[in-house]
Design an enzyme around this catalytic site. Structure first.
Site, PDB file in Angstrom:
ATOM      1  N   HIS A   1     -10.458   2.586  -1.740  1.00 15.32           N
ATOM      2  CA  HIS A   1     -10.671   2.166  -0.355  1.00 15.32           C
ATOM      3  C   HIS A   1     -11.502   0.888  -0.400  1.00 15.32           C
ATOM      4  O   HIS A   1     -12.599   0.823   0.146  1.00 15.32           O
ATOM      5  CB  HIS A   1     -11.352   3.277   0.452  1.00 15.32           C
ATOM      6  CG  HIS A   1     -10.723   3.486   1.785  1.00 15.32           C
ATOM      7  ND1 HIS A   1     -11.416   3.794   2.924  1.00 15.32           N
ATOM      8  CD2 HIS A   1      -9.426   3.414   2.173  1.00 15.32           C
ATOM      9  CE1 HIS A   1     -10.585   3.909   3.935  1.00 15.32           C
ATOM     10  NE2 HIS A   1      -9.367   3.686   3.518  1.00 15.32           N
TER      11      HIS A   1
ATOM     12  N   HIS B   1       0.825  -1.207   0.000  1.00 21.55           N
ATOM     13  CA  HIS B   1       0.000   0.000   0.000  1.00 21.55           C
ATOM     14  C   HIS B   1       0.863   1.262   0.000  1.00 21.55           C
ATOM     15  O   HIS B   1       0.548   2.240  -0.658  1.00 21.55           O
ATOM     16  CB  HIS B   1      -0.907  -0.017   1.232  1.00 21.55           C
ATOM     17  CG  HIS B   1      -1.940   1.060   1.234  1.00 21.55           C
ATOM     18  ND1 HIS B   1      -3.227   0.842   0.830  1.00 21.55           N
ATOM     19  CD2 HIS B   1      -1.865   2.370   1.556  1.00 21.55           C
ATOM     20  CE1 HIS B   1      -3.904   1.967   0.913  1.00 21.55           C
ATOM     21  NE2 HIS B   1      -3.098   2.915   1.357  1.00 21.55           N
TER      22      HIS B   1
END
Lengths: 260, 809
Positions: free
Chosen positions: B129, B61
Site C-alpha cells: 500500500h 494494479h
C-alpha cells in the site's frame, strides 16, 4: 450440571477465542454471546454461572476504553447483572473487560450503587505496549485467585491501563483487601517502568469487589495457559501449565463447589 | 448525477491520449484504441461508467499487465531474448515444476492456500500500500492492513485472520529538511504514521502482528514502501467457491463514499508534489467495522449461507462484481448501494474503494437468514442485483442503463503489450584495501592490527540492523493466544527472533512459521542476486527456527520503478529469473504474489526523478508438525560450542560494512543453491533431533552481527576464533569473515555432549567450531592470524544495537 460460562462479545471484542478455550480446558462449557442477544432476551444470562468480558476494543474504545460498552451494560443490563452477582455467581473482566467493569462502576463496587469510582487512564508511556510483566498475588477474598503462586508472569497489551483513583478510594481498596494483583520488579522490589508498564497507582494490576466475586485485571491470563506461551520456554524448564490457567480453574472449582 | 457519454469513436490518437490522461485512467494508446474499436463495433459511444470500469479492470494494479506482457530483453548490449510474460515464464512455471501436492490453491484466489492439518488449510497473502502511505501514512498503512485482512476473508469462503506481518521501507529518519523533495513528507512523519496506522488497525482487529522488518534508504523518501501480509485459517471444505446464475449480489459492511476513487489507476502513476491534492484516492479505515464483518461472515460461512465471496479492494464494486461474474454475467442496480452521503455520480459509486466492504454470491433462499444474522450484529447488507447467464456486465442507475459490457471483452480484450527491457551491469568504485578503509575510521591500533569493535558497534546501530523494539511492542503480538515464538526472544525478551511461530488451533502443537527476506541494497549491483538473496534469507529464517524446505511456500512482492523505462524493466527481468532459478533449486513454490510498479517520485523543484531501489520482498510460510521442536536465536548457557555453518566468500559488495564506510563495491553475495540446500537440509535434521540449542541466520552484518546478537540476547559472552570458520580460498581478511553477508550461513550453539552426533549429521556441509559461550559478559574474537580483533562486553554491543530507536528514533 457443569459450570457454564458466557463470554460476552460486541463490536470490537477480541481475545474471545482464547478466553473460551481457557475456560474449556478448565472444565467449563462456554458460549460466545453477542450483547444484543442478551438485551433482546434471545440469550438468558441466568443459565450461566460465570460472565466473562474478554479483551479487545469494544466499539473501538471510542471516547475512552470500554466506556460505550460500560454504559450499555449499566443502562441496558444493570438489573440483570446485579441479580447475577447477588445470586453468588462470578464476573471476570480482562483488559478491555476490566476497563468496562471499572467504567460501569461494578469495580471496585464498594456499595451496591453502580457508580464509577476509579479509572484506567492512558499509560504513562503514552502508547500501546505489549510485554510480559511480573505480578505479585495479594491475599484477598477473590474467588479467582485462591491458592495462586505469590509471583506470576503474564503479558499485558494495552494503551489505557493506568489504574488511578482518588486517595480515599485507594485507601479503601487497600483496607478492604480488594487489590488482587500488583506489578512487581523481577527482583521483588517496587517496580519502575517498564516493570510497572503503565504507571498504575500502588502498582495495581487487578482488583476485585468486596465479595471477591467480581474481578478485573489488565494482564491477560488466557495468554499463558501452557508453557509454550511463556517467552522463555526454549531456554528454561517450565511446568506444563501456565500461570494464567489457575485463574480459570479456580473459577470453575468455585462454581462446582457452590452450584452443584 | 447522471451517466455521461464520452465520445471516442471519431477522435484521433492525440484526443484518446488526452482522455486517458485527464480522466486519470492510466490507459496507454493501444488500450484506448482497443476500447475505441470495441465501441465502434457496438455502434455507440461508451458511458463514463463503462470507460472507468475498463480502466480499473485493465489497470496495472488489477491485471498485472507488466508481468503478463511480452518482453524483448537484452543484457549488456547482447542479443535480444523474447520473454513470453514474466509471471508465466518464471513465477508460475517454478510452482508448476516444483509440483507440491500440499499446494491447494495458487495464484487464483485472493490468497494462496496450502495444507495445514486434517481439518484446516492456511491462506497467506502479502500486498503493498505504497502510494496511499506516501500521501497519508496513517490512513494508507491502516487500510493496507485492512485490505490484506479482507484478502484472507475473501479467500475460498473466508479464512479467519490469524497473523499479520508488515515490512516497511522508509527514507532516513535524520534526513535534513532541505534535502526533502518538494511536496513529500519527512521520513520521520511517514515512519510514525505508518507504524501507528498498522498498530491501530491490527490491534483493533485482534490479530497478532508478530513478524516484520523495517529498512531505510534515502531513495524511499518520496516513495516509501508498506508491505502488509495476513495469514488465515480456513476449513478444508470451505476453500472452493462458485457463482451460479440467479445468485444475489450482496454487499456487506461499510457504506460507499467518495473515498478511494481511482486508487487502482493512481497506483499506476508516478508520484510528485501534486499527488497530495489527489486526497480522495486514499481510503478511510474503520477496523471495528471490519471486525464486525469478520464476526458475521465467519458465522455465515459456517452455516453455509453463501456460495462465493470477494473483497472490495482496488476498483471497488466494479472489480469485485466484474471478477465474480466473469464466467456468468451480472446485473447491478447502483441505486441500491448504501451511501455515506448523497451526491456521488454513478461511476463514483461503482468505483469507490471505500473500505470494509465485501461482496457475496448468495442463493436467494438464504437471503432471510443472512439478513437476520447481519441485523443481529448491526452490520449493513444490501442486495445490489444478481448474477446472470448473459456473459454481460450490466449496470443500471435509477432505471437507466449505465453500462453494458461483454465479460469477454472486459477480461480478455486487453491488448498484449510488448515492452523493451535492457540490463547493463553497473560498476561501482571498489574501496581501497582493508587497512585503508578501517584506517579512515581511525581504529588501527599501535601494533597495526585492526580492531573491528567500532565497526561492529556501528553496524549494530545502523538503522537497518538496530533493534525495532520500540515499534514491535506497539503491536499486540500475543492476542489469540497462539504465538509460541515471538518477535522478541532471549533472557530479557528483547533479542531479534529470526521468524515467528504460531499455533492457530489452540490445544494442537501443529504450527506455522512465518518469515521474510528482503535486501534492496543488493539490487543496486544486480537485482538477480538481490532476489536470490531475499529467497535465501527468507528460507534461512524459516530453517533457523526449526522449519524444513520441503514444507515451505513462498510469496513474492515486487516493488519497482516505472516498468515503461527499459532499464527498470531490465532489473525486473533479472529478479524474476532469480525467482525461478532459486525457488526451483530449493524446491519451494510460490503460492501468491503481487507487484507494485511506478514507485518513483519526481521532485518538481529540481526536476530530479527518484526511483526506489528495486525491492523484492519474499515472505515464507512453513507448516511444522510439532512446535515443541522449534528453537530460538538467543544463547542458552555458558560452556557450549559455537559453530558456523556454511562457507564465507569474498562478498562484501553492498554489505553494511561497506555502507558504514561509504562504499557499495561490486562483489554482491551470490546464492549457491546446491550448497545452500545441503546446508539447510542437514541443519533441519539436526534441529529435529534436538542437537541444536540455538540458531541464528547470518544476514546483515554477517557472522560478527549474528554472533553478537546471539550473545547479548542470551546474556552470555563468547570467545570466538575466525580461523576455524569455513571460508573460500579467496578470503584473506578478518573483516570479510566478520562482515561479509554470504548466503546460506548460520551460527549455532551446540553442547559438548552433542558434538559428535552434530558433526556426523553435518557431513558434506562446510562447518567449523569457532569457539564457545562463556559465563562472563566478554565478547572476544580472534582473527585468522591469532590476534584479537574484537574485544568488548555484550552490554556495549547491546547498547549500540538498542540505542538507535530506543525512543522511536
Amino acid at each position: 450440571m457443569g459450570p457454564k460460562v458466557l463470554v460476552l462479545r460486541t463490536a470490537g471484542t477480541n481475545c474471545d477465542y482464547e478466553t473460551e478455550y481457557a475456560f474449556q480446558i478448565a472444565g467449563a462449557e462456554t458460549a460466545l454471546i453477542h450483547i444484543n442477544n442478551l438485551i433482546t432476551g434471545r440469550a438468558n444470562l441466568d443459565e450461566y454461572h460465570i460472565l466473562a468480558l474478554p479483551g479487545g476494543f469494544s466499539y473501538g474504545d471510542d471516547v475512552a476504553a470500554g466506556i460505550l460498552l460500560a454504559n450499555e451494560i449499566k443502562h441496558k443490563l444493570g438489573d440483570l447483572l446485579r441479580n447475577f452477582v447477588d445470586s453468588g455467581k462470578l464476573i471476570i473482566g480482562i483488559c478491555n473487560g476490566f476497563q468496562v467493569l471499572v467504567r460501569a462502576g461494578l469495580l471496585p463496587g464498594f456499595n451496591s450503587q453502580i457508580a464509577q469510582e476509579a479509572t484506567l487512564a492512558l499509560n504513562t508511556s503514552a502508547k500501546f505496549e505489549c510485554r510480559w510483566v511480573h505480578l505479585e498475588t495479594q491475599q484477598t477474598a477473590c474467588a479467582f485467585t485462591q491458592g495462586l503462586k505469590q509471583r506470576i508472569f503474564l503479558p499485558i497489551a494495552h494503551a489505557e491501563g493506568r489504574f488511578t483513583a482518588p486517595n480515599q478510594i485507594l485507601d479503601e481498596l487497600e483496607s478492604n483487601r480488594q487489590v488482587v494483583f500488583r506489578y512487581v520488579a523481577p527482583n521483588g522490589k517496587s517496580p519502575l517502568y517498564p516493570d510497572n508498564p503503565n504507571g498504575s497507582d500502588l502498582q495495581i494490576a487487578g482488583i476485585c469487589d468486596p465479595t471477591g466475586r467480581i474481578f478485573g485485571m489488565m494482564p491477560h491470563p488466557e495468554r499463558f495457559l501452557t508453557r509454550l506461551n511463556h517467552p522463555h520456554w526454549t531456554r528454561e524448564h517450565l511446568p506444563e501449565k501456565g500461570d494464567g490457567f489457575n485463574i480459570f480453574q479456580n473459577a470453575v472449582t468455585f462454581v462446582r463447589q457452590n452450584f452443584s | 448525477m447522471d451517466v455521461k457519454r464520452i465520445p471516442i469513436r471519431n477522435v484521433d490518437e492525440t484526443e484518446l491520449t488526452r482522455i486517458s490522461r485527464e480522466g486519470m485512467l492510466s490507459l496507454n494508446l493501444a488500450e484506448m484504441k482497443a476500447i475505441q474499436s470495441y465501441f465502434i463495433q457496438q455502434g455507440r459511444e461508451p458511458t463514463d461508467v463503462e470507460i472507468e470500469t475498463i480502466a480499473q479492470t485493465w489497470s496495472e494494479h488489477c491485471v498485472h499487465k507488466t508481468f503478463k506482457s511480452r518482453i524483448e530483453y537484452a543484457e549488456n548490449g547482447g542479443t535480444v531474448e523474447v520473454i513470453d510474460g514474466l509471471f508465466n515464464s518464471y513465477i508460475r512455471r517454478a510452482t508448476e515444476e516444483i509440483g507440491k501436492d500440499w499446494c491447494v490453491s495458487v495464484f487464483v484466489d485472493n490468497a494462496g492456500i496450502v495444507e495445514f492439518d486434517d481439518e484446516y488449510n492456511i491462506a497467506f497473502k502479502v500486498e503493498t500500500h505504497n502510494h496511499p502511505s506516501a500521501i497519508e501514512p496513517y490512513g494508507g498503512a491502516g487500510t493496507g492492513v485492512g485490505g490484506v485482512i479482507r484478502d484472507s476473508l475473501g479467500t475460498g469462503l473466508g479464512a479467519k485472520p490469524i497473523l499479520n506481518t508488515d515490512v516497511f521501507c522508509f527514507g532516513p529518519l535524520d534526513l535534513a529538511y532541505n534535502q526533502l523533495p518538494t511536496g513529500s513528507l519527512h521520513p520521520r512523519r511517514v515512519f510514525k504514521g505508518v507504524v501507528a496506522g498498522v498498530r491501530d488497525y491490527g490491534n483493533r482487529m485482534g490479530i497478532p502482528t508478530a513478524n516484520g522488518a523495517i529498512l531505510f534508504d534515502s531513495r524511499f523518501t518520496g516513495n516509501p514502501l508498506v508491505f502488509c501480509g495476513n495469514v488465515g485459517l480456513i476449513s478444508k471444505n470451505r476453500c472452493a467457491k462458485s457463482v451460479h446464475p440467479g445468485d444475489l449480489i450482496l454487499a456487506v459492511g461499510g457504506r460507499t463514499g467518495r473515498d478511494g476513487i481511482h486508487g487502482a489507476t493512481f497506483s499506476s502513476l508516478e508520484l510528485d508534489d501534486a499527488s497530495e491534492n489527489l486526497g480522495s484516492v486514499v481510503q478511510i479505515g474503520n477496523p471495528i467495522m471490519e471486525k464486525k464483518i469478520v464476526d458475521v461472515l465467519m458465522e455465515a460461512r459456517d452455516r453455509g449461507l453463501f456460495r462465493s465471496i470477494t473483497d472490495c479492494g482496488a476498483g471497488g464494486f466494479s472489480s469485485a462484481v466484474g471478477e465474480m461474474g466473469k464466467d456468468t454475467g451480472a446485473e447491478v442496480h447502483l441505486e441500491n448501494v448504501r451511501l455515506k452521503y448523497e451526491g456521488l455520480a454513478p461511476w463514483e459509486i461503482w468505483l469507490s474503494e471505500a473500505q470494509e466492504r465485501m461482496v457475496l454470491a448468495l442463493p436467494p433462499e438464504n437471503l432471510e437468514a443472512m439478513m437476520e444474522l447481519c441485523d443481529a450484529e448491526l452490520v449493513e447488507a444490501t442486495v445490489l442485483g444478481e448474477f446472470t447467464d448473459s456473459r454481460k456486465l450490466r449496470v443500471s442507475y435509477g432505471g437507466n442503463l449505465a453500462a453494458e459490457l461483454d465479460m469477454h471483452f472486459l477480461h480478455e480484450g486487453l491488448p498484449t503489450l510488448t515492452k523493451k527491457a535492457v540490463w547493463e551491469m553497473p560498476c561501482f568504485p571498489e574501496p581501497p584495501d582493508r587497512t585503508v578503509v578501517t584506517g579512515k575510521n581511525g581504529v588501527l591500533d599501535g601494533s597495526n592490527v585492526p580492531d573491528f569493535t567500532q565497526d561492529l558497534c556501528a553496524i549494530l546501530g545502523s538503522p537497518n540492523v538496530a533493534s525495532k523494539e520500540w515499534v514491535i511492542r506497539q503491536y499486540d503480538h500475543e492476542v489469540q493466544g497462539g504465538v509460541v515464538l515471538k518477535p522478541l526472544v532471549g533472557v530479557e525478551n528483547d533479542g531479534p527472533s529470526d521468524a515467528c511461530v504460531v499455533t492457530p488451533v489452540l490445544g494442537s502443537h501443529k504450527g506455522v512459521i512465518v518469515a521474510n527476506g528482503i535486501n534492496p541494497k543488493y539490487s543496486d549491483i544486480d537485482p538477480y542476486h538481490s532476489a536470490a538473496a531475499a529467497i535465501d534469507e527468507a528460507l534461512r529464517n524459516v530453517i533457523a527456527v526449526g522449519g524444513k524446505l520441503e514444507s515451505t511456500a513462498l510469496l513474492d512482492n515486487f516493488s519497482w520503478g516505472n516498468p515503461d523505462k527499459p532499464d527498470r524493466l531490465g532489473g525486473l527481468v533479472r529478479a524474476a529469473k532469480a525467482c525461478y532459478d532459486i525457488a526451483t533449486a530449493y524446491g519451494t513454490p510460490f503460492i501468491s504474489g503481487k507487484d507494485s510498479l511506478y514507485n518513483e517520485y519526481r521532485d518538481t523543484t529540481t526536476g530530479k526523478q527518484l526511483a526506489i531501489p528495486s525491492t523484492l520482498l519474499i515472505s515464507a510460510c512453513c507448516v511444522i508438525p510439532d512446535v515443541k521442536r522449534a528453537i530460538t536465536m538467543d544463547a542458552k548457557s555458558p560452556g557450549n560450542l559455537i559453530y558456523v555453518l556454511g562457507k564465507t566468500y569474498r562478498e562484501l559488495g553492498a554489505s553494511h560494512y561497506y555502507d558504514i564506510h561509504g562504499f557499495v563495491g561490486n562483489s554482491v553475495p551470490i546464492v549457491r543453491p546446491e550448497e545452500g540446500k545441503a546446508t539447510m537440509v542437514a541443519l533441519s535434521r539436526a534441529v529435529e533431533e534436538r542437537l541444536i540449542y540455538s540458531c541464528h541466520d547470518c544476514s546483515e552484518g554477517g557472522i560478527g552481527v549474528a554472533a553478537a546478537e546471539m550473545a547479548f540476547s542470551g546474556g552470555f559472552g563468547m570467545e570466538l576464533n575466525l580461523a576455524y570458520a569455513p571460508r573460500d580460498a579467496e578470503v584473506i581478511g578478518d573483516d570479510v569473515l566478520l562482515f561479509a553477508e554470504s548466503n546460506s550461513r548460520f551460527i549455532l550453539e551446540v553442547s559438548h555432549e552433542n558434538r559428535a552426533a552434530f558433526e556426523e549429521r553435518m557431513e558434506g556441509v562446510p562447518f567449523g567450531c569457532i569457539g564457545s559461550t562463556i559465563e562472563q559478559p566478554e565478547f572476544v574474537v580472534k582473527g585468522i592470524g591469532g590476534e584479537t580483533v574484537i574485544q568488548t562486553q555484550i552490554y556495549q554491543l547491546k547498547e549500540a544495537w538498542q540505542s538507535t530507536f530506543r525512543d522511536g528514533g
